[in-house]
Design a protein around this motif. Sequence first.
Motif: not given
Lengths: 408, 408, 375, 375
Positions: D89-99, D106-114
């Motif tokens: 959920s977090s990697v294939y779906l969520f992280t990919e969507a953010v990227i 949003i990327k600066q906010d979330l990617l490091p926290k992911l």
Amino acid sequence: MNFNDTEQQAQFRAKCSAWLKNNAQLTSQTSNHNPHGKAGSPEFLDASRIWQKKKFDAGWAMLHWPKIYGGLEASPLERIIWGQEEAKFNVPRGVYEIGLGMAGPVMMQYATEQQKQRYLPPMAAGEEIWCQLFSEPSAGSDVAGLRSKAVKDGDDWIINGQKVWTSGAQFCDYGIIVVRHDPNLDKHAGMTFFFVDMKSPGIDIKPIKQITGGSSFNEVYFNDVRIPDSQRLGAVGDGWRVAITTLMNERLAVGDANGVDAAEAFEWAKGQDDHGQALIENRAVRESIADWYCQASGLKNTKLRTMSALSKGDTPGPEASITKVVSANKLQAIGNFGIDSLDMAGMLKTELSDVHDFHNAWLGSAGLRIAGGTDEILKNIIAERVLGLPQDPRADKGLAFKDIPSGS
Amino acid sequence: MNFNDTEQQAQFRAKCSAWLKNNAQLTSQTSNHNPHGKAGSPEFLDASRIWQKKKFDAGWAMLHWPKIYGGLEASPLERIIWGQEEAKFNVPRGVYEIGLGMAGPVMMQYATEQQKQRYLPPMAAGEEIWCQLFSEPSAGSDVAGLRSKAVKDGDDWIINGQKVWTSGAQFCDYGIIVVRHDPNLDKHAGMTFFFVDMKSPGIDIKPIKQITGGSSFNEVYFNDVRIPDSQRLGAVGDGWRVAITTLMNERLAVGDANGVDAAEAFEWAKGQDDHGQALIENRAVRESIADWYCQASGLKNTKLRTMSALSKGDTPGPEASITKVVSANKLQAIGNFGIDSLDMAGMLKTELSDVHDFHNAWLGSAGLRIAGGTDEILKNIIAERVLGLPQDPRADKGLAFKDIPSGS
Amino acid sequence: MNLDFSDDQKLLQSEARKFLEKEQSLQRSRSVLDQQQALDTDLWQQIVAMGWTGIRIPEEYDGLGLGHLELCMVAEELGRSLAPVPFSSSVYLFTEAVIKFASDEIKQDLLPKLVTGECVGTLAITEQLLAPTAQNMNVTVAGNTVSGSKIAVPDAGIATHVIVLCKGQKGIELRLVELNEDCNVQKQDTIDDSRGHFSIDFRNAQGRLLGDHGEGWALLQNLLDQAAVMFSFEQLGGAQATLDMATNYAQQRFAFGRAIGSYQAIKHKLADMYIKLTLAKSNSYYGAWALSTESAELAVAAATARVSATQAFNYCSQENIQTHGGNGFTWEYDCHLFYRRAKLLSLNVGSLATWKEKLIHGLEKTQPTNAQQGV
Amino acid sequence: MNLDFSDDQKLLQSEARKFLEKEQSLQRSRSVLDQQQALDTDLWQQIVAMGWTGIRIPEEYDGLGLGHLELCMVAEELGRSLAPVPFSSSVYLFTEAVIKFASDEIKQDLLPKLVTGECVGTLAITEQLLAPTAQNMNVTVAGNTVSGSKIAVPDAGIATHVIVLCKGQKGIELRLVELNEDCNVQKQDTIDDSRGHFSIDFRNAQGRLLGDHGEGWALLQNLLDQAAVMFSFEQLGGAQATLDMATNYAQQRFAFGRAIGSYQAIKHKLADMYIKLTLAKSNSYYGAWALSTESAELAVAAATARVSATQAFNYCSQENIQTHGGNGFTWEYDCHLFYRRAKLLSLNVGSLATWKEKLIHGLEKTQPTNAQQGV
């Protein structure tokens, strides 16, 4: 991951391609799809000879062979690249495959140097055609159940018996043959391997009519046929060992069943009517084509995985063992699909090449599921050799061949 | 051909129906489909006891039995008619089937007259519940591979070992059991059959949790359990012969796998949405349902053919042998279909009874394909007993039991 | 409660079987295939002489006045022996249509001749290489004359009459045409040349109306439902024959020192054949009941019988080849005769997909009453 | 010419495998199932600590900056060991969507926290017990607030963020919602409780737009195509694990004096498992190539990988139970854990029928260029 050649591979491919373009026609640029005559006809045989000789003269015929016998000492991958390039051209195929694929390696390994120099170059040049004489009426899946007899007589062996399923016997010059020299020995120990002049007195060849109406195979009868002991390959009693590698190669390497595939079914469904709609709109048809597409794609990518291993110099895994069983069954399903899509008119032979192809698939697949190892034998091989499951209990172990139950 | 009763059959059917109407509720008229409590619960057990006693008092409990043990000496067809009529009523089922179906016939054939008079009427009346103790951890499909030991000690036998897959062991009063009295004899010769008081000291019962989460089966441990020799059924060494008839009856007679069928899949498809259309409009779904309908109808009509033979006083053919293997696999397919039709939400357990049924079918079918004879064993039986094909070679023949390879 | 044939019906079947074995029906079928004839005339004449063409024809028209159940029993044997005769066309399709839809005048004219074999009939439906529908019919009726082309018409080469599905003013209708010089009949090659198929060009051929104008499509469906049940018995016979062949071969043929029938791969294949055959048989029995009682369930029962019988014969004939290994792929062994016939029978009154669709459509139209009491 | 993973990628896989074996991932999965927890927190924290959540995240956001191929290798091992963690959920779906779809902010906010696990994301699609379509979405956006209910959302119980498929003014859109008191998250029971699923009620929850208005459905399809390839590797891992279990059991378990793996019924069943697995594996490799090269063939390649991987894991997990006989039906043996997971994975990004339809639809849209040179 990538599908690009290395620089070296690309160079080799270009070399193949250039020679082919100068010497043959691209299928994609051919209007006459059958320029060499009907398979098996004298014209076809002539065209095959001419093409083989042309390849030999340029070194392509058996490019992985040592140069001394007419090869180029090419790597397995180069051989594949050549095959890929040649596949794009409309050239006569089928006459030499068995001889070069089965007799060639055996001669290479077991013949004397003198014999190799005598027989290998003309074999590769297509001047002498070779066949394979293993199967017998009572020895199909159980090839080692063969009963043809060899009896030593001075420097010769005298052969009696019957072989079956021999492709091209009627036009072959030589054959490789495995026979039983001692029925009192254990089944596998009692066999010896030879090569034989197919024009020898006492050889009688009778074509087998197949359910397709064609006759690509023959029965070959041996009546007191003499083979000089010098044509023995391997030691007396080593026949099975000589045969088995070749045979397993055949069983594992038999490629895709030729014929209509998912792509043709898809194209057909786009054009065919189904109660006023295109057949491709039928969800049941869509699901079937999806299944076949996944199988076809799976086989294609499996081949690419094998080639990737070769490309890296690794030994390929056992994945290619699935090819024939999957493709022959797929072919049968697609043949049935195509015929059924014509509903009440499906039985008609028509001028339409698609219908012709579906009929061929339906009839031919019934044989392809058997030839070169039945579905059942191939699944045994996967289970035992790939997965390491134990053999079936063997009722023929530890008995003299003559004492093995044969039902007759 | 017709589906009408003869006059005599109609009269009998009317008699069954009248009694049932006075003593139970028609399922079609019941709103509470679970009035007897959850299967396996104490309430359910009580309801089962009460219903069984009621039937016994009126003679219906084991209507084909001799009157002396509480039966009506009814014909096989009358028994079927009773079964058909009872099936229409919402009565508790499942507690007595194994005891009456397996222990009953064995006791009838092998017990002494005194034992029969003592045990059969309370068995039929439901006052004493019986179970079956055949399978063992190392003896599943190969029931005769059992290892539980019986050692003679005076007038008793001392039993040690473990049985498994025993339904209802926790509430049973008696069990029939087959054990090995001599591991030095041939596998089938070394077994002896008994009935045993399930409250005997040394019996330890442990429920088996199934993948469904439920526990309909038990492991039963025997630690120095004493069985009087008078409770032996058949001679010492006759255990397999006593067991086999019962067992084959179980394997061939196991009926339809209960659960959703073609009709439920059809109804569901009419109501379920598929991208804005009713799912039943999807041709792939239509074809699948047609397949299941043909299987369901084929099984139903097969049963009617069996009954036709009984009705004429003939011995039915082997056709019923296909029932379980077909219905369990169909159930698995329908379970998958139903779940898949919910797409990304298919994994959710919901209040919807249809979804619940599909989930049950998907999980339960995996067990039904195994219980009472796996698909593989049942196909062996069809091939060997119906078609007359030869047995597999037997690695366990002619050896003392203790010398048979067991992998451990 | 009886879902079985009567002793008399079974006796008829057993006589039919003995006759067809004695007359070597299977070998005749091979010979018709080899020589691309359209039928075996001698066998056909003998069958006529035995009265089978008149089984369902009332006694007043010189028939035997028996029922569909008797016809099913004969069908099973014709299927088992691959009889190369126009029985199905002339009896299941043509004769049934005449009995059900024709005027008394036509009946009086044709039924006695169908009994004697003087008249042989067939049914012409298909015009193109696709499933026929009421919309894609192009053979037309003008006045009482029929014009246009049909293909894949079984037995037209020896038929005297053909019922033609035509487009009339009021929609689809059935026309009874006598095959004469206005009809150009040409043999067509098929995947099973042991049964002759033909194209027919109608050039203003006289055609008498069967049933009403515009009713033809509905009548055809009923006719096909009926025929499907009888064909399902032919398929059962063929499936049983291939299962028997495969079983016998598996017992005789040895590999690795034992009969191949002792290997589970073969055992389970044959068990699967038996399973499909048993389902088909039971469904066909139910179809026969629905046919013989003119039940409202006929449409569903016929589709059920047809689908499962097609699946059974297709599978059995296919895996019979596989069981025979290389031998099964030779012209010399009989396996391919059954493989061809199975395919032909799976197409002749419509494909598997067509009949699955009919089945579901039938279920949608009716909630069948549960005629099977107590089950 | 190389349709294989690199040595580095294989090394990553082998490390992942060792780690998950050492950590007894499979036993942890059983324990999560038994106790109906939503995940194994300890295992999840270790996975985060190993950096796997950051495999695809660029180094500038503290990730490893690796590619999809590395992710596929890890996926195969997570599938093999049934890891009870919210990785997919977090990697294939969520992280990919953010990227792919999120703004730099949003990327600066979330990617490091992911990467650190401080943020865990998921994707909410389904609302009803049927296949989601652009037409049947009822969760709405008004301004920037999201309202309505989603079901079957994986891992929502421990996620900090969720991407929600919503109906906006201009059509479907994707909204990034931080899970707070405006979102009521409830656990839902499933057939595989070793992975937590949840319903979410959104009550005017703040949602940031990903991609453009009205573009959501197309973005979702691309996201699902990508995820399908990675899920196919999980399915491969699971299928291989069940084939290994079945093979091992068939070698150890004796019946009638010999290993059950010496019977052809079992042999051919396992051969069929191997065949399906091999087809799936080869197709998944091709899918991985299409994913990693952002090929135009991704849609077809992903559907092909998904369909065959689903078929393989479904079949292998099912017949693994059958091979184990009665033991396979007990809670105690691991067979059912795989049977459950196979079913879950065959549904989570859409059913087999959905993906077969995508495959054919993809073929209709494009005549794929033959990227596979020379074949």
